[in-house]
Scaffold this active site. Structure first.
Site, PDB file in Angstrom:
ATOM      1  N   ASP A 172       0.859  -1.187   0.000  1.00 20.24           N
ATOM      2  CA  ASP A 172       0.000   0.000   0.000  1.00 20.24           C
ATOM      3  C   ASP A 172       0.893   1.233   0.000  1.00 20.24           C
ATOM      4  O   ASP A 172       1.717   1.416   0.892  1.00 20.24           O
ATOM      5  CB  ASP A 172      -0.901  -0.004   1.238  1.00 20.24           C
ATOM      6  N   GLU A 256      -1.519  -1.372  -6.056  1.00 21.86           N
ATOM      7  CA  GLU A 256      -2.721  -0.716  -6.537  1.00 21.86           C
ATOM      8  C   GLU A 256      -2.387   0.129  -7.759  1.00 21.86           C
ATOM      9  O   GLU A 256      -1.354   0.783  -7.804  1.00 21.86           O
ATOM     10  CB  GLU A 256      -3.287   0.179  -5.433  1.00 21.86           C
ATOM     11  N   CYS A 309     -12.723  -4.937   5.223  1.00 21.90           N
ATOM     12  CA  CYS A 309     -12.068  -5.531   6.385  1.00 21.90           C
ATOM     13  C   CYS A 309     -11.260  -6.727   5.898  1.00 21.90           C
ATOM     14  O   CYS A 309     -11.798  -7.621   5.253  1.00 21.90           O
ATOM     15  CB  CYS A 309     -13.105  -5.977   7.416  1.00 21.90           C
ATOM     16  N   CYS A 312     -12.858 -10.123   7.670  1.00 16.92           N
ATOM     17  CA  CYS A 312     -14.162 -10.733   7.392  1.00 16.92           C
ATOM     18  C   CYS A 312     -14.805 -10.227   6.093  1.00 16.92           C
ATOM     19  O   CYS A 312     -15.826 -10.744   5.666  1.00 16.92           O
ATOM     20  CB  CYS A 312     -15.125 -10.512   8.560  1.00 16.92           C
ATOM     21  N   CYS A 327     -13.526  -2.670  12.600  1.00 20.57           N
ATOM     22  CA  CYS A 327     -14.582  -3.423  11.936  1.00 20.57           C
ATOM     23  C   CYS A 327     -15.736  -3.673  12.911  1.00 20.57           C
ATOM     24  O   CYS A 327     -15.546  -4.279  13.969  1.00 20.57           O
ATOM     25  CB  CYS A 327     -14.045  -4.753  11.414  1.00 20.57           C
ATOM     26  N   CYS A 330     -16.542  -7.971  12.892  1.00 17.42           N
ATOM     27  CA  CYS A 330     -15.714  -8.984  13.543  1.00 17.42           C
ATOM     28  C   CYS A 330     -14.851  -8.391  14.644  1.00 17.42           C
ATOM     29  O   CYS A 330     -14.117  -9.108  15.325  1.00 17.42           O
ATOM     30  CB  CYS A 330     -14.850  -9.719  12.527  1.00 17.42           C
ATOM     31  N   ASP A 337      -3.374   1.417   6.634  1.00 17.18           N
ATOM     32  CA  ASP A 337      -2.528   1.065   5.495  1.00 17.18           C
ATOM     33  C   ASP A 337      -2.211  -0.432   5.475  1.00 17.18           C
ATOM     34  O   ASP A 337      -2.171  -1.055   4.414  1.00 17.18           O
ATOM     35  CB  ASP A 337      -1.223   1.874   5.517  1.00 17.18           C
TER      36      ASP A 337
END
Ligand SMILES: [Zn+2]
Length: 364
Positions: A172, A256, A309, A312, A327, A330, A337
């Site tokens: 990232d 990315e 997330c 999950c 999250c 979960c 990052d």
């Protein structure tokens, strides 16, 4: 050397102006046509040109042609006029095998210019052409050399076969930290760079308080230019170490597809992103992955890597100010990052969480 650089700039700018004018009047210019016209009709009018190396103007046209070719292919912006003291450079060659260039030791022979000395000792090289450029008041030599093919990857630790998961790393790219890996490793923006940028601000402020064009102004602007060069060198060095580390130690790297030009329109981030050199980051990874036999996976730019997330799969909005992912489904709490990097590592097809790259030492 300054005269030669000035010659090159004069010719390049002349060619660019002619190109634009002839295009406007419906002609289809090429660098070669312009060079012929220049040789026959323009050069004879300027006696000072015949006192300088004719290679300079020949390469100025070659460079102009290259600049247009890159523009037509969509790889670069429209060619710009060259400014004095701004990327001053010119190219000389060995005159087609006459070996007019001698590189080696501390003293080097250049055609037309004569002997020059460098701070750094160089091995003896057979060089076909050399580009001489000025950066922040100092002159640099650059040239390409031919080497036998690099030995196959045996000299490097063999990469694990793709698909096993542990070789896959998600990266990232960010503004606070330059890169966060799905392994938990974080590459902050280097300290010397941050210090230099701070100092740069101070020096620029000093410079603006001087009278434009005065000797003190020139002195101050040279200091600014030197520091700019230092910032660029630190950044280049850091990027190379990071991309080599990634390509050498991972069989798959998921990155990315950053829409850099789109992000640059966001002015708040623009400066910081341009400083990180994302485009350069990807370019280096592409060729280094090829060299080390690893695979670069470019993840679609619409993949919501920061919103999901990584535990999950829950999805939520994550404004940039939100540094930690909480999250609600979960209960996972993770650095923003790192969460994004783990998501990226999962997109590469191996499915598993990337976590076993322990053998690799950090390069920094
Ligand atoms: Zn979750």
């Amino acid at each position: 050397m300054a005269q030669h650089a000035g010659y090159g700039r004069w010719v390049y700018n002349w060619g660019l102006r002619m190109w634009m004018e002839s295009y406007r009047s419906g002609l289809k210019p090429t660098a070669n046509k312009l060079k012929k016209f220049f040789t026959n009709h323009v050069k004879p009018k300027y006696p000072w040109m015949s006192e300088l190396s004719s290679k300079v103007y020949q390469y100025a046209f070659i460079n102009l042609g290259d600049a247009y070719e890159r523009f037509f292919k969509g790889l670069a912006e429209y060619p710009k006029f060259k400014k004095k003291y701004h990327h001053d450079s010119f190219t000389l060659d060995d005159g087609g095998g006459e070996r007019l260039i001698k590189i080696g030791g501390y003293k080097h022979k250049l055609p037309f210019i004569g002997w020059v000395e460098t701070w750094e000792e160089l091995p003896e090289y057979q060089v076909k052409k050399v580009t001489i450029s000025r950066q922040a008041g100092d002159w640099y030599l650059s040239f390409a050399i031919e080497l036998p093919d690099a030995p196959p990857t045996e000299t490097h630790p063999p990469n694990p076969p793709p698909g096993r998961g542990e070789g896959t790393v998600g990266v990232d790219l960010g503004v606070l930290a330059l890169a966060t890996l799905s392994t938990g490793q974080v590459f902050p923006n280097p300290k010397p760079l941050r210090f230099a940028i701070k100092k740069l601000g101070r020096l620029q402020h000093d410079m603006l308080r001087k009278v434009t064009g005065s000797n003190n102004y020139k002195k101050a602007s040279l200091l600014v230019a030197r520091l700019h060069r230092r910032v660029a060198n630190i950044r280049a060095d850091y990027l190379h170490k990071l991309t080599t580390f990634l390509a050498k130690n991972h069989s798959q790297i998921a990155l990315e597809d950053l829409n850099v030009s789109g992000m640059l329109s966001n002015h708040k981030l623009a400066r910081a992103i341009a400083d990180c050199g994302f485009g350069e980051f990807r370019r280096q990874l592409e060729y280094k992955c090829q060299r080390y036999g690893s695979e670069l996976v470019i993840v679609d730019r619409y993949y919501p890597s920061s919103q999901l997330c990584s535990n999950c799969g829950h999805q939520q909005k994550m404004p940039l100010s939100e540094r930690v992912y909480h999250c609600p489904d979960c209960g996972m709490i993770l650095d923003r990052d790192l969460n994004a990097a783990i998501n990226l590592s999962k997109t590469s097809g191996s499915g598993g969480l990337a976590c076993g790259v322990g053998a690799a030492d950090s390069p920094l």
